[in-house]
Design an enzyme around this catalytic site. Structure first.
Site: not given
Length: 249
Positions: A69-71
């Site tokens: 997912g979003c880092f």
């Protein structure tokens, strides 16, 4: 408008998450029932049976690369793990010339938003990092999305940096599948031999620098709280930051 969102670190899914937060707050104010964020949930899972032996490791430093997912959230979690000396947001899975936020966001580059974790194997093993990755940092049963973020650039992927890491990751996925600790199948892929490219500076330390941003508050801060709750022996209160002298809000 799109370029302005990208420049400030917002993608359309992340803007949508912020609007969702605003709606949730408004609903609560009127006494309506509010469903908690899925990010508040974490899965208690067993430690890996197969792992590297920290006491006999000839190396003082190793690197591992995780995508889930979003880092922003993944980086924020690993920055609070004892034994981690650095956690950098970036891209892995594609070519060097497409390792840019605007291009990766198209979902057509082969890249996934990833975090390169540098760690001392005498203090925390690769298998212990995997345990945190699967239980706290993301949901490994979500295929090509994670929470509000959609597309293959948000896929669940382990990028092993050695044959030993690949062997440990595969064995652990098989172990967790057999134990049925998740209600759905694990969809995490293992993609060896992929280079890592650091992301733009404004993505680094994002969770630490912007704790009040709605996207961070609803999707990512619960992961950090779960790390402290489930793994107190791995917890470090002060995160290891990428940007020297970064001003924390």
């Amino acid at each position: 408008m799109k370029n302005r969102m990208i420049k400030t670190g917002w993608s359309l899914p992340r803007l949508g998450a912020a609007l969702l937060v605003a709606g949730t707050i408004g609903a609560a104010a009127f006494g309506l029932r509010v469903t908690p964020s899925a990010a508040e949930d974490a899965t208690v899972i067993p430690a890996p049976v197969l792992d590297e032996t920290a006491a006999t490791s000839p190396m003082n430093t190793e690197t591992a690369i995780f995508a889930g997912g979003c880092f922003w959230g993944v980086q924020g979690v690993f920055q609070h793990v004892e034994g981690v000396t650095k956690a950098v947001s970036g891209y892995a899975g594609g070519a060097a010339d497409t390792a840019h936020y605007e291009m990766v966001g198209s979902g057509e580059t082969g890249h996934a938003e990833s975090v390169q974790v540098t760690f001392d194997p005498h203090k925390v093993t690769y298998g212990q990092l995997l345990q945190i990755y699967f239980s706290v940092a993301h949901d490994p049963t979500q295929l090509n999305y994670q929470g509000p973020d959609m597309g293959p650039q948000y896929r669940s992927t382990v990028f092993p940096t050695s044959e030993e890491q690949a062997r440990i990751a595969k064995a652990y996925i098989d172990q967790l599948q057999a134990a049925k600790v998740f209600s759905n199948d694990i969809v995490t892929t293992i993609e060896p031999g992929k280079a890592f490219y650091p992301a733009e500076d404004y993505h680094q330390d994002y969770l630490t620098l912007h704790p009040d941003q709605p996207y961070i508050a609803i999707n990512d801060l619960p992961k950090v709280r779960n790390l402290e709750k489930l793994y107190p022996e791995r917890w470090r209160a002060e995160p290891v930051l990428v940007m020297a002298g970064a001003a924390v809000n």
